[in-house]
Write a protein that holds these residues in place. Structure first.
Motif, mmCIF file in Angstrom:
data_model
loop_
_atom_site.group_PDB
_atom_site.id
_atom_site.type_symbol
_atom_site.label_atom_id
_atom_site.label_comp_id
_atom_site.label_asym_id
_atom_site.label_seq_id
_atom_site.Cartn_x
_atom_site.Cartn_y
_atom_site.Cartn_z
ATOM 1 N N VAL A 149 0.837 -1.202 0.000
ATOM 2 C CA VAL A 149 0.000 0.000 0.000
ATOM 3 C C VAL A 149 0.871 1.250 0.000
ATOM 4 O O VAL A 149 0.651 2.191 -0.781
ATOM 5 N N ILE A 150 1.887 1.275 0.879
ATOM 6 C CA ILE A 150 2.787 2.436 0.940
ATOM 7 C C ILE A 150 3.523 2.625 -0.383
ATOM 8 O O ILE A 150 3.663 3.752 -0.883
ATOM 9 N N SER A 151 3.980 1.531 -0.974
ATOM 10 C CA SER A 151 4.681 1.608 -2.261
ATOM 11 C C SER A 151 3.794 2.213 -3.335
ATOM 12 O O SER A 151 4.245 3.037 -4.147
ATOM 13 N N GLU A 152 2.522 1.829 -3.361
ATOM 14 C CA GLU A 152 1.591 2.383 -4.344
ATOM 15 C C GLU A 152 1.357 3.878 -4.106
ATOM 16 O O GLU A 152 1.303 4.661 -5.049
ATOM 17 N N LEU A 153 1.217 4.251 -2.834
ATOM 18 C CA LEU A 153 1.002 5.664 -2.510
ATOM 19 C C LEU A 153 2.221 6.507 -2.889
ATOM 20 O O LEU A 153 2.084 7.678 -3.267
ATOM 21 N N LYS A 154 3.397 5.915 -2.793
ATOM 22 C CA LYS A 154 4.618 6.661 -3.143
ATOM 23 C C LYS A 154 4.662 7.011 -4.633
ATOM 24 O O LYS A 154 5.396 7.910 -5.037
ATOM 25 N N GLU A 155 3.878 6.303 -5.434
ATOM 26 C CA GLU A 155 3.795 6.629 -6.853
ATOM 27 C C GLU A 155 2.904 7.847 -7.092
ATOM 28 O O GLU A 155 2.950 8.469 -8.152
ATOM 29 N N GLU A 156 2.088 8.176 -6.069
ATOM 30 C CA GLU A 156 1.171 9.323 -6.181
ATOM 31 C C GLU A 156 1.697 10.574 -5.487
ATOM 32 O O GLU A 156 1.305 11.689 -5.827
ATOM 33 N N TYR A 157 2.560 10.377 -4.465
ATOM 34 C CA TYR A 157 2.993 11.502 -3.615
ATOM 35 C C TYR A 157 4.506 11.634 -3.596
ATOM 36 O O TYR A 157 5.234 10.639 -3.641
ATOM 37 N N GLU A 158 4.962 12.866 -3.476
ATOM 38 C CA GLU A 158 6.400 13.117 -3.364
ATOM 39 C C GLU A 158 6.938 12.646 -2.013
ATOM 40 O O GLU A 158 8.094 12.235 -1.907
ATOM 41 N N MET A 159 6.086 12.712 -0.976
ATOM 42 C CA MET A 159 6.541 12.390 0.382
ATOM 43 C C MET A 159 5.448 11.630 1.130
ATOM 44 O O MET A 159 4.291 12.044 1.148
ATOM 45 N N ILE A 160 5.849 10.524 1.763
ATOM 46 C CA ILE A 160 4.913 9.749 2.580
ATOM 47 C C ILE A 160 5.430 9.679 4.016
ATOM 48 O O ILE A 160 6.526 9.180 4.277
ATOM 49 N N TYR A 161 4.629 10.205 4.928
ATOM 50 C CA TYR A 161 4.911 10.087 6.362
ATOM 51 C C TYR A 161 4.049 8.947 6.907
ATOM 52 O O TYR A 161 2.892 8.785 6.517
ATOM 53 N N PHE A 162 4.626 8.170 7.816
ATOM 54 C CA PHE A 162 3.904 7.008 8.345
ATOM 55 C C PHE A 162 4.052 6.953 9.860
ATOM 56 O O PHE A 162 5.102 7.285 10.409
ATOM 57 N N ALA A 163 2.981 6.515 10.535
ATOM 58 C CA ALA A 163 3.024 6.337 11.989
ATOM 59 C C ALA A 163 2.480 4.966 12.353
ATOM 60 O O ALA A 163 1.455 4.532 11.825
ATOM 61 N N GLY A 164 3.181 4.297 13.290
ATOM 62 C CA GLY A 164 2.725 2.986 13.736
ATOM 63 C C GLY A 164 3.277 2.656 15.106
ATOM 64 O O GLY A 164 4.067 3.425 15.672
ATOM 65 N N ASP A 165 2.871 1.507 15.628
ATOM 66 C CA ASP A 165 3.268 1.187 17.004
ATOM 67 C C ASP A 165 3.718 -0.250 17.230
ATOM 68 O O ASP A 165 4.198 -0.574 18.319
ATOM 69 N N SER A 166 3.553 -1.141 16.236
ATOM 70 C CA SER A 166 3.849 -2.556 16.516
ATOM 71 C C SER A 166 4.451 -3.272 15.316
ATOM 72 O O SER A 166 4.678 -2.660 14.258
ATOM 73 N N GLU A 167 4.685 -4.564 15.456
ATOM 74 C CA GLU A 167 5.424 -5.346 14.460
ATOM 75 C C GLU A 167 4.908 -5.231 13.028
ATOM 76 O O GLU A 167 5.710 -5.050 12.105
#
Length: 216
Positions: A149-167
């Motif tokens: 999903v992140i890889s696909e979004l990177k094709e649409e956006y110059e910058m991707i910020y992500f937040a998470g908490d676990s494995e």
């Protein structure tokens, strides 16, 4: 190409408690043994969650009431609106199910947020997940492959910020441009040598993005 997007995990990141924890505490005490097996790597995430979510045995009105009882980060609704008002898009990326996520978004009046998650639905007093092996985001372990999903979004956006908490968040963290890590994710990324910014909540994230002049 759009400028930037913020992608956040839901359970334990936006919400203060994982929905499966709530279910086990209220309705499925036997789940502790399964939890131990899952954490030991003897059970796939999707199998563990499917078992827990199908062990509620309550009417949908009660399940929705339980979902609404989940506390969320005090600043996240304001943060989402701030991101959207200042040129960014906000996404939720969860290996849980969109069933309870949509109920939370509706409760707090959060709009224009696309949810990438395992499809969930209520049937016969439980929550079930519809997992499609032919879906382009399919993961045998998690149901949804967050990295894809992140890889696909990177094709649409110059910058991707992500937040998470676990494995499960450790995998998309390797693909995102900037990762904000909470709780257990911090130690996991440190061990793997994956760059991250240590945060406790969305106030911290807001402050970091303001300092970087991404937000005003």
């Amino acid at each position: 190409m759009k400028k930037w997007a913020f992608v956040s995990d839901f359970d334990g990141t936006i919400s203060k408690k994982d929905f499966y924890h709530l279910v086990m505490e209220k309705y499925f005490h036997e789940g502790e043994a399964l939890y131990t097996k899952w954490k030991a790597g003897e059970m796939k995430d999707i199998d563990f969650l499917s078992t827990v979510f199908s062990s509620i045995h309550q009417d949908e009105t009660q399940i929705i009431e339980d979902i609404h009882s989940l506390e969320i980060d005090e600043h996240v609704t304001a943060f989402i609106r701030k991101v959207q008002a200042q040129g960014g898009d906000f996404y939720i990326l969860s290996a849980g199910t969109d069933y309870y996520i949509h109920h939370i978004l509706q409760k707090y009046g959060i709009t224009d947020v696309k949810v990438f998650s395992n499809e969930g639905y209520y049937m016969e007093k439980n929550v079930h997940m519809k997992i499609d092996p032919d879906h382009p985001h399919y993961s045998e372990r998690y149901g949804i492959d967050k990295s894809t999903v992140i890889s696909e979004l990177k094709e649409e956006y110059e910058m991707i910020y992500f937040a998470g908490d676990s494995e499960p968040d450790s995998h998309p963290a390797e693909v995102a441009d900037v990762t904000f890590a909470m709780e257990a994710l911090q130690g996991i990324l440190e061990e793997r040598g994956t760059p991250f910014i240590k945060v406790n909540d969305f106030y911290d994230i807001d402050r970091h993005l303001t300092e970087r002049e991404v937000l005003k």
